[in-house]
Scaffold this active site. Structure first.
Site, PDB file in Angstrom:
ATOM      1  N   SER A 138       1.047  -8.392   4.195  1.00 26.55           N
ATOM      2  CA  SER A 138       2.259  -8.706   3.446  1.00 26.55           C
ATOM      3  C   SER A 138       3.231  -9.401   4.386  1.00 26.55           C
ATOM      4  O   SER A 138       3.266  -9.108   5.584  1.00 26.55           O
ATOM      5  CB  SER A 138       2.916  -7.421   2.910  1.00 26.55           C
ATOM      6  OG  SER A 138       4.223  -7.685   2.416  1.00 26.55           O
ATOM      7  N   TYR A 151       6.478   1.101   4.130  1.00 28.76           N
ATOM      8  CA  TYR A 151       5.479   0.104   3.739  1.00 28.76           C
ATOM      9  C   TYR A 151       5.395  -1.003   4.783  1.00 28.76           C
ATOM     10  O   TYR A 151       4.297  -1.414   5.185  1.00 28.76           O
ATOM     11  CB  TYR A 151       5.850  -0.465   2.376  1.00 28.76           C
ATOM     12  CG  TYR A 151       4.985  -1.618   1.919  1.00 28.76           C
ATOM     13  CD1 TYR A 151       3.696  -1.395   1.454  1.00 28.76           C
ATOM     14  CD2 TYR A 151       5.477  -2.926   1.947  1.00 28.76           C
ATOM     15  CE1 TYR A 151       2.896  -2.467   1.024  1.00 28.76           C
ATOM     16  CE2 TYR A 151       4.694  -3.986   1.515  1.00 28.76           C
ATOM     17  CZ  TYR A 151       3.406  -3.749   1.063  1.00 28.76           C
ATOM     18  OH  TYR A 151       2.627  -4.801   0.644  1.00 28.76           O
TER      19      TYR A 151
END
Length: 265
Positions: A138, A151
């Site tokens: 990501s 995250y």
């Protein structure tokens, strides 16, 4: 076909980016192990791409032995394993105040430890077939949004792992390890997550140019298309690389002259 007769595990492939990747690799001639937590959705994916091209495994990757069971399923079904796509991840909001050890450990188990141990479980087969690993990271790996602390930590860790293994495994065994970092993608979960944050049912149809210069965010199929190069023999000896897939540069991006014009996502 660019992936003809290759056998590929795609984790987190019952929906979203993973589903799009599974469908794309099959269209390029591969067989695929579908994995996720949603059995009903997994069965739908198998029905779409054909039971002759896919097999389904439902299990939480944090379970002891889960990664080995995925590998064993690929081998028992098709007799070999060529590639892994580590796509499964928990996307959960947190900041320094709401992130405790248990929460961070859960995200690390699924987002970072599971990819590592799936590679380890599959390594003998990847070595035998000069295989490839593609990690789905990501752009949050570079720092992350303020409310995606845990995250973002997990994605930063997997990026380091990709570069490390991409060097060591290729030198030692000829196994390539690379990574793509998607930006903002219009998945089913992202649609629901933003609605839970108070946005309208059609929030993705009215996006600021600040966040979406194209007027829309990325489709899962566009991420899936980019995976084929890394999984195919076309990428040759390229290993240990991380590529961002977003519609603006993460570093050096122009900031609006009037910050008050920036909307909140």
């Amino acid at each position: 076909m660019r992936l003809k007769d290759k056998v590929i595990i795609v984790t987190g492939s019952t929906m979203g980016i993973g589903k799009a990747i599974a469908k794309k690799v099959v269209s390029e001639g591969a067989k695929v192990v579908i994995h996720g937590l949603e059995e009903d959705l997994g069965k739908q994916v198998v029905a779409e791409i054909g039971s002759e091209n896919s097999v389904l495994h439902i299990e939480d990757l944090s379970n002891e032995g889960a990664t080995q069971r995925l590998v064993d399923l690929a081998i028992s079904t098709w007799g070999k394993l060529d590639s892994i796509v580590n796509n499964a991840a928990i996307v959960a909001a947190s900041d320094i105040h709401s992130t405790d050890k248990a929460f961070l450990n859960k995200l690390m188990e699924v987002n970072t430890y599971a990819p590592l141990f799936l590679i380890k479980s599959a390594l003998p087969h990847l070595i035998e077939n000069h295989g490839a690993v593609l990690n789905i990271g990501s752009i949050n790996a570079w720092s992350g949004e303020h409310n995606l602390l845990a995250y973002s930590i997990t994605k930063g860790a997997i990026m380091t792992m990709t570069r490390n293994l991409g060097d060591s495994l290729f030198r030692e065994n000829g196994v390539r390890v690379n990574q793509i970092n998607p930006g903002w993608v219009l998945t089913e979960k992202e649609v629901e997550r933003k609605k839970e944050h108070g946005l309208s049912d059609t929030w993705y149809q009215h996006l600021s140019k600040m966040y979406a210069p194209a007027g829309r965010i990325i489709w899962p199929e566009e991420i899936a298309a980019a995976t084929i190069y890394w999984l195919s023999d076309e990428s040759g000896p390229i290993s240990g690389q991380v590529v961002d897939l977003e519609q603006f540069p993460m570093i050096g991006r122009n900031i609006p002259k009037d910050p008050s014009t920036i909307p909140h996502k």
